[in-house]
Design an enzyme around this catalytic site. Structure first.
Site, short mmCIF file in Angstrom:
data_model
loop_
_atom_site.label_atom_id
_atom_site.label_comp_id
_atom_site.label_asym_id
_atom_site.label_seq_id
_atom_site.Cartn_x
_atom_site.Cartn_y
_atom_site.Cartn_z
N PHE A 20 67.34 60.06 33.74
CA PHE A 20 66.72 61.38 33.58
C PHE A 20 67.78 62.42 33.21
O PHE A 20 67.72 63.04 32.13
CB PHE A 20 66.00 61.70 34.90
CG PHE A 20 65.71 63.14 35.16
CD1 PHE A 20 65.05 63.92 34.22
CD2 PHE A 20 66.07 63.72 36.38
CE1 PHE A 20 64.76 65.26 34.48
CE2 PHE A 20 65.78 65.05 36.64
CZ PHE A 20 65.15 65.82 35.69
N ILE A 21 68.78 62.60 34.06
CA ILE A 21 69.79 63.63 33.79
C ILE A 21 70.69 63.21 32.63
O ILE A 21 71.00 64.00 31.74
CB ILE A 21 70.63 63.92 35.07
CG1 ILE A 21 69.72 64.50 36.17
CG2 ILE A 21 71.77 64.88 34.76
CD1 ILE A 21 70.39 64.68 37.53
N ALA A 43 74.17 55.63 39.27
CA ALA A 43 74.15 55.54 40.74
C ALA A 43 72.85 54.89 41.19
O ALA A 43 71.89 54.77 40.43
CB ALA A 43 74.24 56.94 41.35
N TYR A 81 73.33 57.37 51.30
CA TYR A 81 73.47 57.97 49.96
C TYR A 81 74.38 59.20 50.01
O TYR A 81 75.33 59.32 49.23
CB TYR A 81 72.07 58.33 49.44
CG TYR A 81 72.07 59.15 48.17
CD1 TYR A 81 72.22 58.54 46.92
CD2 TYR A 81 71.90 60.54 48.19
CE1 TYR A 81 72.19 59.30 45.75
CE2 TYR A 81 71.87 61.30 47.03
CZ TYR A 81 72.02 60.68 45.81
OH TYR A 81 72.00 61.42 44.66
N VAL A 96 59.30 66.30 44.15
CA VAL A 96 57.96 66.88 44.31
C VAL A 96 57.45 67.47 43.00
O VAL A 96 56.26 67.37 42.69
CB VAL A 96 57.97 67.92 45.46
CG1 VAL A 96 58.94 69.05 45.20
CG2 VAL A 96 56.59 68.49 45.72
N ILE A 151 50.23 68.37 50.06
CA ILE A 151 51.29 69.18 50.67
C ILE A 151 51.44 68.72 52.12
O ILE A 151 50.46 68.67 52.87
CB ILE A 151 50.97 70.68 50.59
CG1 ILE A 151 50.95 71.11 49.11
CG2 ILE A 151 51.97 71.50 51.39
CD1 ILE A 151 50.62 72.57 48.89
N GLY A 207 61.58 63.88 59.53
CA GLY A 207 62.85 63.87 58.81
C GLY A 207 62.90 64.81 57.62
O GLY A 207 63.94 64.92 56.96
N1 LIG Z 1 67.72 64.00 40.18
C1 LIG Z 1 68.24 64.76 41.14
O1 LIG Z 1 67.57 65.66 41.69
C2 LIG Z 1 69.66 64.54 41.60
C3 LIG Z 1 70.17 65.35 42.63
C4 LIG Z 1 71.48 65.15 43.05
C5 LIG Z 1 72.28 64.20 42.45
N2 LIG Z 1 71.77 63.41 41.45
C6 LIG Z 1 72.66 62.41 40.86
O2 LIG Z 1 72.62 62.55 39.44
C7 LIG Z 1 72.83 61.26 38.83
C8 LIG Z 1 71.73 60.96 37.84
O3 LIG Z 1 70.48 60.90 38.55
P1 LIG Z 1 69.05 60.83 37.82
O4 LIG Z 1 68.12 61.69 38.61
O5 LIG Z 1 69.22 61.07 36.38
O6 LIG Z 1 68.64 59.32 38.14
P2 LIG Z 1 68.27 58.12 37.13
O7 LIG Z 1 67.89 56.96 37.99
O8 LIG Z 1 67.27 58.60 36.13
O9 LIG Z 1 69.66 57.86 36.42
C9 LIG Z 1 70.65 56.98 36.90
C10 LIG Z 1 71.05 56.08 35.74
O10 LIG Z 1 72.13 55.23 36.13
C11 LIG Z 1 71.87 53.92 35.64
N3 LIG Z 1 72.63 52.99 36.50
C12 LIG Z 1 72.49 52.79 37.82
N4 LIG Z 1 73.39 51.88 38.26
C13 LIG Z 1 74.12 51.51 37.16
C14 LIG Z 1 75.20 50.60 36.98
N5 LIG Z 1 75.72 49.91 38.00
N6 LIG Z 1 75.72 50.47 35.73
C15 LIG Z 1 75.20 51.18 34.69
N7 LIG Z 1 74.18 52.05 34.81
C16 LIG Z 1 73.64 52.21 36.05
C17 LIG Z 1 70.38 53.77 35.76
O11 LIG Z 1 69.84 52.71 34.98
C18 LIG Z 1 69.91 55.15 35.30
O12 LIG Z 1 69.76 55.21 33.90
C19 LIG Z 1 72.94 60.26 39.99
O13 LIG Z 1 74.30 60.06 40.28
C20 LIG Z 1 72.24 60.98 41.13
O14 LIG Z 1 72.70 60.50 42.39
C21 LIG Z 1 70.48 63.56 41.02
#
Ligand SMILES: NC(=O)c1ccc[n+]([C@@H]2O[C@H](COP(=O)([O-])OP(=O)(O)OC[C@H]3O[C@@H](n4cnc5c(N)ncnc54)[C@H](O)[C@@H]3O)[C@@H](O)[C@H]2O)c1
Length: 321
Positions: free
Chosen positions: A19-20, A88, A155, A199, A215, A284
């Site tokens: 996503f990000i 991650a 986490y 959410v 909710i 929680g």
């Molecule tokens: N979405 C949020 O609100 C949020 C908040 C805080 C932190 N984060 C952090 O931002 C980052 C991106 O999160 P996101 O929401 O886009 O999640 P996401 O699951 O959409 O993206 C994570 C990506 O990492 C890839 N991935 C996981 N393990 C891997 C590996 N071993 N080798 C290669 N690719 C791998 C997945 O396939 C996925 O494309 C993460 O580190 C997450 O912990 C996200």
């Protein structure tokens, strides 16, 4: 991409199909970087890369960054100016259910990123940390130094440990480390099919399907919702801005938004929306979580520009389309 005539800085993005990550790729390309995206599609999706794959300066490597030697080999080949580490295990619940996997994907993988950077002389690492590093009752608003109470999940602990691992590497080997503590990120391409989805993506799906949202509790619990467009811009700044020092910064808006308020905004955007259903509070569930955005403003010149009304409007429009 790797011919000597191409002077665009190369940025290696792990988790590029997520996503990000998918928004970060596009923002880096717009900023004039060449991007090498790495992903094993554990939770990422190929369709997220549709636009990036059309760009001549984007290449995809399907690989597991938690496997020793894999990222080091890619970094040695492409010699990136910076690594953006987003890959991650992203679910708090999954980290509780499988702490070994959490360790492998969220701690070991970070160490391997740090080692790949050291071996290939990478100057900078931008790391996706999280508001989950903060323990319960740590502060309101949360400041970067509010770490007296420990994280409450494997986490969160892994994210905090990763920050330390990276900062230690950075100090020893001259790598600039930027740890971004993302708060509640939302926007297009967030996957509502995941049971752990935020959410906002769940609400967007339910409203667009004409179903009532649920909710939990009184709905007055608040979060700091930050648009993925702002998050991607903050990552680009951290990866490209000259002269940055190492450190951690909240990436947030500083504005608490309640779940009731989210439902009211969506309700006003979707004609004929059903009234929310009410369920008892979930054990929680943290009551309030809002970040102090001032360090990112001072260090990076970053401030969130997307008000939640605008971000939800984009989602309502996206889903209607
Ligand atoms: N979405 C949020 O609100 C949020 C908040 C805080 C932190 N984060 C952090 O931002 C980052 C991106 O999160 P996101 O929401 O886009 O999640 P996401 O699951 O959409 O993206 C994570 C990506 O990492 C890839 N991935 C996981 N393990 C891997 C590996 N071993 N080798 C290669 N690719 C791998 C997945 O396939 C996925 O494309 C993460 O580190 C997450 O912990 C996200």
């Amino acid at each position: 991409m790797h011919n000597p005539g191409n002077r665009r800085p190369v940025v290696l993005v792990t988790g590029a199909a997520g996503f990000i990550g998918s928004h970060v790729n596009e923002a880096l390309l717009r900023a004039g970087c060449a991007v090498v995206g790495v992903d094993n599609f554990r939770t990422g999706r190929r369709e997220n890369l549709r636009s990036a794959l059309e760009a001549p300066d984007f290449t995809l490597r399907e690989a597991d960054v938690a496997e020793p030697g894999v990222l080091a080999a890619i970094a040695a080949e492409v010699r990136p100016a910076a690594i953006v580490h987003l890959a991650a295990l992203v679910s708090v619940q999954e980290s509780v259910a499988d702490p070994d996997l959490n360790f492998r994907l969220n701690v070991q993988a970070t160490h391997l990123v740090a080692e790949a950077a050291r071996a290939s002389g990478v100057a900078r690492i931008v790391f996706a940390s999280s508001a989950a590093v903060y323990g319960e009752g740590a502060g309101e608003p949360l400041r970067e130094s509010d770490l007296r109470t420990p994280p409450i999940s494997p986490y969160g602990a892994a994210k905090l440990a990763s920050e330390s691992l990276l900062l230690g590497h950075g100090a020893s080997y001259g790598i600039t480390i930027r740890c971004h503590r993302f708060f509640n990120v939302y926007g297009p391409r967030q996957d509502p099919r995941s049971p752990y989805s935020g959410v906002i993506s769940l609400f967007a799906r339910e409203f667009s399907a004409g179903r009532p949202v649920t909710i939990y509790g009184d709905g007055e619990q608040t979060r700091d919702f930050v648009s993925v467009h702002d998050v991607a811009r903050a990552v680009v700044l951290a990866a490209t801005r000259p002269g940055l020092a190492s450190g951690a910064a909240n990436i947030c808006t500083g504005r608490p938004i309640s779940v009731n308020r989210l439902a009211a905004i969506f309700g006003s955007l979707v004609p004929g929306a059903s009234a929310p259903r009410r369920e008892p509070a979930r054990p929680g569930d943290i009551r309030h979580s809002v970040g102090d955005p001032s360090r990112a403003a001072a260090d990076l010149g970053f401030g969130a520009e997307w008000a939640v009304e605008k971000g939800l409007g984009e989602l309502a429009g996206t889903r209607a389309a």
